[in-house]
Design a protein around this motif. Structure first.
Motif, PDB file in Angstrom:
ATOM      1  N   ALA A   1      44.174  33.572  23.977  1.00 19.56           N
ATOM      2  CA  ALA A   1      43.922  34.806  23.234  1.00 19.56           C
ATOM      3  C   ALA A   1      44.811  35.002  22.015  1.00 19.56           C
ATOM      4  CB  ALA A   1      44.028  36.008  24.163  1.00 19.56           C
ATOM      5  N   SER A   2      46.078  34.765  22.118  1.00 20.95           N
ATOM      6  CA  SER A   2      46.973  35.067  21.002  1.00 20.95           C
ATOM      7  C   SER A   2      47.143  33.898  20.023  1.00 20.95           C
ATOM      8  CB  SER A   2      48.345  35.485  21.530  1.00 20.95           C
ATOM      9  OG  SER A   2      48.930  34.424  22.252  1.00 20.95           O
ATOM     10  N   ALA A   3      46.497  32.786  20.282  1.00 22.72           N
ATOM     11  CA  ALA A   3      46.706  31.583  19.457  1.00 22.72           C
ATOM     12  C   ALA A   3      45.974  31.658  18.123  1.00 22.72           C
ATOM     13  CB  ALA A   3      46.263  30.342  20.216  1.00 22.72           C
ATOM     14  N   ARG A   4      46.648  31.181  17.091  1.00 25.56           N
ATOM     15  CA  ARG A   4      46.055  31.031  15.763  1.00 25.56           C
ATOM     16  C   ARG A   4      45.591  29.590  15.617  1.00 25.56           C
ATOM     17  NH1 ARG A   4      50.585  33.217  11.549  1.00 25.56           N
ATOM     18  NH2 ARG A   4      51.491  34.830  12.857  1.00 25.56           N
ATOM     19  N   ASN A   5      44.481  29.400  14.941  1.00 26.10           N
ATOM     20  CA  ASN A   5      43.992  28.050  14.694  1.00 26.10           C
ATOM     21  C   ASN A   5      44.572  27.538  13.382  1.00 26.10           C
ATOM     22  OD1 ASN A   5      40.880  26.448  13.938  1.00 26.10           O
ATOM     23  ND2 ASN A   5      42.370  25.755  15.402  1.00 26.10           N
ATOM     24  N   THR A   6      45.141  26.342  13.408  1.00 28.53           N
ATOM     25  CA  THR A   6      45.711  25.719  12.226  1.00 28.53           C
ATOM     26  C   THR A   6      45.664  24.212  12.408  1.00 28.53           C
ATOM     27  OG1 THR A   6      47.591  25.769  10.681  1.00 28.53           O
ATOM     28  CG2 THR A   6      48.119  25.724  13.043  1.00 28.53           C
TER      29      THR A   6
ATOM     30  N   SER B   1      40.353  21.363  16.395  1.00 31.50           N
ATOM     31  CA  SER B   1      39.378  21.636  15.332  1.00 31.50           C
ATOM     32  C   SER B   1      38.892  23.082  15.433  1.00 31.50           C
ATOM     33  CB  SER B   1      38.179  20.690  15.455  1.00 31.50           C
ATOM     34  OG  SER B   1      37.392  21.064  16.579  1.00 31.50           O
ATOM     35  N   PRO B   2      38.423  23.653  14.315  1.00 31.81           N
ATOM     36  CA  PRO B   2      37.872  25.010  14.374  1.00 31.81           C
ATOM     37  C   PRO B   2      36.728  25.143  15.383  1.00 31.81           C
ATOM     38  CG  PRO B   2      38.287  24.418  12.106  1.00 31.81           C
ATOM     39  CD  PRO B   2      38.510  23.163  12.941  1.00 31.81           C
ATOM     40  N   ALA B   3      35.918  24.106  15.538  1.00 30.11           N
ATOM     41  CA  ALA B   3      34.815  24.163  16.503  1.00 30.11           C
ATOM     42  C   ALA B   3      35.345  24.247  17.934  1.00 30.11           C
ATOM     43  CB  ALA B   3      33.905  22.953  16.343  1.00 30.11           C
TER      44      ALA B   3
ATOM     45  N   THR C   1      36.679  33.318  22.888  1.00 31.56           N
ATOM     46  CA  THR C   1      35.833  32.487  22.047  1.00 31.56           C
ATOM     47  C   THR C   1      35.723  33.140  20.680  1.00 31.56           C
ATOM     48  OG1 THR C   1      33.848  33.585  22.848  1.00 31.56           O
ATOM     49  CG2 THR C   1      34.503  31.565  23.994  1.00 31.56           C
ATOM     50  N   GLY C   2      35.279  32.373  19.716  1.00 32.25           N
ATOM     51  CA  GLY C   2      35.103  32.890  18.365  1.00 32.25           C
ATOM     52  C   GLY C   2      36.122  32.313  17.402  1.00 32.25           C
TER      53      GLY C   2
END
Length: 127
Positions: free
Chosen positions: A45-50, A35-37, A115-116
């Motif tokens: 570090a290099s991971a994209r959230n999807t 989840s985005p949270a 984080t972020g």
């Protein structure tokens, strides 16, 4: 890429993933399917959230079938990992690697996290 293993979903563990992410060639894309949270609380570090649902629409921007994809979830048994892997394969990804231990294993080995929120896809090309 070895043609004998084209189209196979592989598995990896934290130490191997950390080693691989240290090399930009061949091109790879790390996808965090939590989840985005959860992603915002700490991610590689290099991971994209999807999400697996977003991957149903196609491969992530800046990638193609020859990109090596690493799928990262929460931990063992996270169904989002396999759902995302299958979506990538349906869209022609030749090499998909599941990090089954997920962020639970990554954190247990004390590998670094950021984080972020996720950066927009346009600013996150494959490495």
């Amino acid at each position: 890429m070895d043609p004998h293993f084209e189209g196979v979903i592989f598995q990896t563990h934290a130490a191997e993933l950390a080693k691989r992410l240290g090399h930009e060639f061949p091109a790879y894309c790390a996808l965090d399917v939590r989840s985005p949270a959860d992603y915002g609380a700490g991610h590689i570090a290099s991971a994209r959230n999807t999400t697996p649902g977003e991957l149903e629409a196609g491969l992530p921007p800046g990638t193609d079938a020859s990109t090596e994809f690493f799928v990262i979830g929460a931990g063992p048994g996270d169904p989002a990992i396999r759902a995302a892997s299958r979506a990538l394969r349906r869209h022609g990804a030749h090499r998909v690697v599941e990090f089954g231990g997920g962020m639970n294993e990554w954190s247990a080995y004390r590998f670094p996290v950021e984080t972020g929120a996720s950066a927009p896809p346009e600013s996150a090309p494959a490495h």
